[in-house]
Design an enzyme around this catalytic site. Structure first.
Site, PDB file in Angstrom:
ATOM      1  N   GLU A 164       0.832  -1.224   0.000  1.00 21.00           N
ATOM      2  CA  GLU A 164       0.000   0.000   0.000  1.00 21.00           C
ATOM      3  C   GLU A 164       0.855   1.257   0.000  1.00 21.00           C
ATOM      4  O   GLU A 164       0.494   2.264   0.609  1.00 21.00           O
ATOM      5  CB  GLU A 164      -0.921   0.018   1.223  1.00 21.00           C
ATOM      6  CG  GLU A 164      -2.347  -0.358   0.993  1.00 21.00           C
ATOM      7  CD  GLU A 164      -2.804  -0.329  -0.439  1.00 21.00           C
ATOM      8  OE1 GLU A 164      -2.732   0.747  -1.044  1.00 21.00           O
ATOM      9  OE2 GLU A 164      -3.222  -1.362  -0.953  1.00 21.00           O
TER      10      GLU A 164
HETATM   11  C1  LIG Z   1       2.316  -9.715   0.467  1.00 20.92           C
HETATM   12  C2  LIG Z   1       2.099  -8.641  -0.540  1.00 20.92           C
HETATM   13  C3  LIG Z   1       0.805  -8.292  -0.894  1.00 20.92           C
HETATM   14  C4  LIG Z   1       0.578  -7.305  -1.843  1.00 20.92           C
HETATM   15  N1  LIG Z   1      -0.699  -7.032  -2.255  1.00 20.92           N
HETATM   16  C5  LIG Z   1      -0.888  -6.226  -3.332  1.00 20.92           C
HETATM   17  C6  LIG Z   1      -2.185  -6.093  -3.919  1.00 20.92           C
HETATM   18  O1  LIG Z   1      -3.168  -6.658  -3.455  1.00 20.92           O
HETATM   19  N2  LIG Z   1      -2.307  -5.323  -5.036  1.00 20.92           N
HETATM   20  C7  LIG Z   1      -1.246  -4.672  -5.600  1.00 20.92           C
HETATM   21  O2  LIG Z   1      -1.422  -4.011  -6.618  1.00 20.92           O
HETATM   22  N3  LIG Z   1      -0.002  -4.768  -5.054  1.00 20.92           N
HETATM   23  C8  LIG Z   1       0.190  -5.539  -3.946  1.00 20.92           C
HETATM   24  N4  LIG Z   1       1.454  -5.669  -3.410  1.00 20.92           N
HETATM   25  C9  LIG Z   1       2.553  -4.915  -3.980  1.00 20.92           C
HETATM   26  C10 LIG Z   1       3.068  -3.820  -3.071  1.00 20.92           C
HETATM   27  O3  LIG Z   1       2.133  -2.775  -2.984  1.00 20.92           O
HETATM   28  C11 LIG Z   1       4.436  -3.380  -3.612  1.00 20.92           C
HETATM   29  O4  LIG Z   1       5.331  -4.445  -3.326  1.00 20.92           O
HETATM   30  C12 LIG Z   1       4.923  -2.085  -2.993  1.00 20.92           C
HETATM   31  O5  LIG Z   1       4.112  -1.011  -3.398  1.00 20.92           O
HETATM   32  C13 LIG Z   1       6.379  -1.773  -3.374  1.00 20.92           C
HETATM   33  O6  LIG Z   1       6.610  -1.954  -4.738  1.00 20.92           O
HETATM   34  P1  LIG Z   1       7.838  -2.867  -5.203  1.00 20.92           P
HETATM   35  O7  LIG Z   1       7.733  -4.169  -4.500  1.00 20.92           O
HETATM   36  O8  LIG Z   1       7.870  -2.909  -6.686  1.00 20.92           O
HETATM   37  O9  LIG Z   1       9.112  -2.144  -4.658  1.00 20.92           O
HETATM   38  P2  LIG Z   1       9.904  -0.963  -5.397  1.00 20.92           P
HETATM   39  O10 LIG Z   1       8.933   0.036  -5.918  1.00 20.92           O
HETATM   40  O11 LIG Z   1      10.871  -1.554  -6.339  1.00 20.92           O
HETATM   41  O12 LIG Z   1      10.678  -0.309  -4.188  1.00 20.92           O
HETATM   42  C14 LIG Z   1      11.921  -0.836  -3.678  1.00 20.92           C
HETATM   43  C15 LIG Z   1      12.474   0.159  -2.658  1.00 20.92           C
HETATM   44  O13 LIG Z   1      12.715   1.419  -3.295  1.00 20.92           O
HETATM   45  C16 LIG Z   1      12.043   2.448  -2.613  1.00 20.92           C
HETATM   46  N5  LIG Z   1      11.522   3.432  -3.570  1.00 20.92           N
HETATM   47  C17 LIG Z   1      10.904   3.200  -4.746  1.00 20.92           C
HETATM   48  N6  LIG Z   1      10.528   4.347  -5.307  1.00 20.92           N
HETATM   49  C18 LIG Z   1      10.884   5.336  -4.477  1.00 20.92           C
HETATM   50  C19 LIG Z   1      10.743   6.747  -4.481  1.00 20.92           C
HETATM   51  N7  LIG Z   1      10.125   7.383  -5.467  1.00 20.92           N
HETATM   52  N8  LIG Z   1      11.237   7.460  -3.431  1.00 20.92           N
HETATM   53  C20 LIG Z   1      11.869   6.826  -2.414  1.00 20.92           C
HETATM   54  N9  LIG Z   1      12.026   5.491  -2.344  1.00 20.92           N
HETATM   55  C21 LIG Z   1      11.533   4.761  -3.364  1.00 20.92           C
HETATM   56  C22 LIG Z   1      10.900   1.780  -1.865  1.00 20.92           C
HETATM   57  O14 LIG Z   1      10.507   2.518  -0.723  1.00 20.92           O
HETATM   58  C23 LIG Z   1      11.516   0.433  -1.511  1.00 20.92           C
HETATM   59  O15 LIG Z   1      12.213   0.523  -0.308  1.00 20.92           O
HETATM   60  C24 LIG Z   1       1.687  -6.632  -2.427  1.00 20.92           C
HETATM   61  C25 LIG Z   1       2.986  -6.974  -2.044  1.00 20.92           C
HETATM   62  C26 LIG Z   1       3.201  -7.973  -1.137  1.00 20.92           C
HETATM   63  C27 LIG Z   1       4.617  -8.358  -0.799  1.00 20.92           C
END
Ligand SMILES: Cc1cc2nc3c(=O)[nH]c(=O)nc-3n(C[C@H](O)[C@H](O)[C@H](O)COP(=O)(O)OP(=O)(O)OC[C@H]3O[C@@H](n4cnc5c(N)ncnc54)[C@H](O)[C@@H]3O)c2cc1C
Length: 598
Positions: A438
């Site tokens: 989220e």
């Molecule tokens: C168990 C689980 C359930 C989930 N459920 C859903 C769901 O129902 N629907 C859905 O759509 N998604 C879902 N997600 C996805 C979740 O919302 C994302 O994993 C999350 O938003 C982070 O995206 P990412 O994993 O691609 O990490 P990334 O975006 O690759 O981020 C990696 C790191 O970089 C940092 N970062 C990235 N961009 C920036 C920025 N602009 N400024 C500063 N720091 C930054 C982040 O804070 C993080 O520490 C789920 C994930 C999990 C693990």
């Protein structure tokens, strides 16, 4: 074992977060004290007796995936149906489609208990409630007629489909495609990952809310549309028709929340999944934000729920486990570890964090309610901007506190905390996702400093600070040792917060790098000071109640002591955080990527 902290919940709703104001605006007769008490008591019973016993079993069993289907853990389906039969899914949903239309505050208090009982269980309904709100606000009447009643009741569940392998925090990178059909529907193609409850056996149908791009859409987030894509088509008489072209390709193996399936979803493998537009073309992100804001507060409540559960478990263990002689203990043999000063401090650290998370989440819910119920447009706008400011704090601070409490809970158990048998480790594993999904804490912090502070010249933050100063004056006026200590920490916390806000306002426009590198410390600063403010307000109420008499004195005294503890041990960190925000950019940005040591 879990016991719903009903006295605590009722106190926070009523005396800290402002339920009486919501009740007045909602209609005092429709929302009598008896009704509120009955709802909270029954929610607490259901959470403790029916959901909580399933938490550990679900952690062990997970949600096996085979042949495109997901099986939920033992007891899950019966419990879910019992839960929706009780009307719990419909508590805050619109009465137009069978909901009870009760204030968000009450739903959030119930949600705390569902999450304390089992985060993995509560997560599915949380997303359904978010989908309901998005459809209530943005869907065309025909879509509402067809889908809302069954989502409101919980007969069907909803999902949220944003994430793709290349598009997590950054939705600009989203690639899922949508094409127009001649009949006004759309064909959806693409892969979504990490979709919570994307596939399961709890309900006969699953309603996916999916973000995708039309062929002629502008680049970036201004070219994203939102679609409703059912697993099974729904006939005009409401019966289920053929299967749509959407399937689950697999589930993730995760650190925690094993009872909640996290699915890879494939749309349009066989010619296109049929979907219907929610809101306008290319305006989907705004509609999805309705669901996301709802879910962000709800995830904050997950942090709160886990923090409470971990605290209860640690307290029970600390009263039972005996080691060494605690200083001053005159009893026989070894002392219960709860008597060791450091364990006492740790338990208070957990209790204070839980109470702060509760106060912040419930206050956010209060602002959301008042943004709908207040009498004038000016008041509604005031509360809407306060809800906007509090949402990233409720999400990020409460989830950080949830993880910290769960980790402290493991520490209280000593070696047994690391052994799965006690369940303390499960709370930590479950809690760890909450600062990530989220919108990670960093994304909440970007939202806070950009949209909620810099864009409006810090207006809402300054109004909150003015309210904090009013509370400070009341605390200073008490004039006893406990309240003097609270006042000292609150005064220096407010000053630290003001310096952080001033710094952001001075740097955000011309030096966004420096502002951004301090964004997470700033979020923590605002959250910690807002927590100290809420705890001070709680202490003032407790003092008045003690003076009036006829109350549970132990409870009220503990409120004052916990507020003082928070002031001394947590609020006192505010000046260090402000220092990092104001002075930390140069050091944090000095190293180039190449200079990191490998
Ligand atoms: C168990 C689980 C359930 C989930 N459920 C859903 C769901 O129902 N629907 C859905 O759509 N998604 C879902 N997600 C996805 C979740 O919302 C994302 O994993 C999350 O938003 C982070 O995206 P990412 O994993 O691609 O990490 P990334 O975006 O690759 O981020 C990696 C790191 O970089 C940092 N970062 C990235 N961009 C920036 C920025 N602009 N400024 C500063 N720091 C930054 C982040 O804070 C993080 O520490 C789920 C994930 C999990 C693990």
């Amino acid at each position: 074992m879990y016991r719903a902290p009903l006295a605590e919940i009722a106190f926070t709703l009523k005396h800290v977060a402002g339920l009486p104001q919501v009740r007045d605006a909602y209609g005092a007769e429709e929302l009598g004290e008896d009704l509120v008490e009955a709802i909270l008591t029954e929610a607490g019973r259901f959470a403790a007796e029916e959901i909580a016993p399933l938490n550990k079993i679900a952690d062990r069993q997970g949600t096996p995936f085979a042949n495109g289907t997901v099986t939920t853990p033992e007891g899950w389906r019966d419990c879910y149906h019992h839960w929706i039969d009780g009307g719990w899914n419909a508590l805050a949903a619109t009465t137009d489609f069978g909901g009870q239309g009760l204030p968000v505050m009450l739903n959030i208090a119930a949600l705390e208990m569902w999450n304390s009982a089992s985060m993995a269980f509560a997560l599915g309904p949380t997303l359904t409630m978010g989908a309901v709100e998005a459809l209530e606000k943005h869907a065309a009447p025909e879509l509402q007629e067809k889908y809302l009643a069954k989502l409101v009741s919980g007969e069907w569940m909803g999902t949220m489909n944003l994430t793709e392998p290349q598009a997590g925090s950054d939705l600009n990178a989203l690639k899922a495609r949508a094409e127009r059909n001649a009949d006004g529907s759309y064909r959806i193609f693409g892969q979504k990952i990490y979709i919570t409850y994307g596939e399961h056996d709890l309900t006969d149908n699953i309603i996916h809310l999916v973000l995708a791009r039309l062929p002629d859409a502008p680049a970036g987030t201004r070219g994203i549309s939102l679609f409703l894509v059912p697993k099974f088509f729904v006939n005009d008489d409401g019966s289920l028709g053929a299967r749509n072209d959407v399937r689950c390709a697999g589930i993730e193996h995760k650190l925690g929340i094993h009872g909640s399936p996290t699915c890879t979803m494939i749309y349009g493998d066989e010619g296109g999944a049929t979907g219907w537009l929610i809101g306008e073309e290319n305006r989907g992100l705004a509609c999805m934000f309705t669901m996301m804001n709802n879910a962000r507060l709800a995830v904050g409540v997950q942090g709160l729920g886990v923090s409470e559960r971990a605290f209860q478990q640690a307290l029970a263990y600390a009263l039972d486990r005996r080691q060494g002689r605690a200083p001053g203990d005159k009893g026989e043999g070894m002392s219960p570890i709860a008597l060791h000063p450091d364990i006492k401090r740790t338990l208070l650290a957990m209790q204070a964090r839980t109470q702060v998370a509760r106060a912040i989440c419930y206050s956010c819910a209060h602002a959301i309610d008042m943004a709908h119920l207040a009498a004038t447009p000016e008041e509604r706008a005031h509360w809407a901007s306060r809800a906007g400011l509090l949402t990233p704090i409720a999400k990020a601070l409460s989830t950080d506190f949830g993880v910290e409490s769960a980790s402290l809970g493991v520490q209280v158990h000593g070696g047994m905390g690391f052994i799965e048998e006690t369940g303390a480790a499960q709370h930590l594993r479950d809690a760890r996702i909450t600062p990530i999904y989220e919108g990670t804490t960093a994304i909440q912090a970007n939202d806070l400093i950009g949209r909620k502070i810099a864009r409006e010249g810090g207006e809402t933050a300054k109004r909150v600070i003015a309210d904090m100063r009013d509370t400070l004056a009341s605390v200073q006026a008490v004039g006893d040792a406990q309240f003097d200590a609270i006042a000292r920490a609150l005064e220096s916390g407010i000053a630290a917060l003001e310096s952080g806000v001033d710094y952001l306002l001075a740097t955000y426009k011309d030096d966004i790098k420096s502002a951004s590198v301090g964004s997470v410390p700033f979020l923590k600063l605002l959250g910690i000071v807002a927590g100290g403010w809420q705890m001070a307000r709680a202490a003032l109420v407790a003092r008045t109640k003690l003076e009036q008499g006829g109350v549970d004195e132990q409870f009220m005294q503990a409120k004052i002591v916990t507020s003082r503890f928070y002031a001394d041990h947590v609020l006192s960190q505010a000046s260090g955080l402000a220092y990092a925000v104001v002075n930390g950019a140069a050091g944090a940005l000095a190293l180039s990527e190449e200079q990191f040591q490998f």
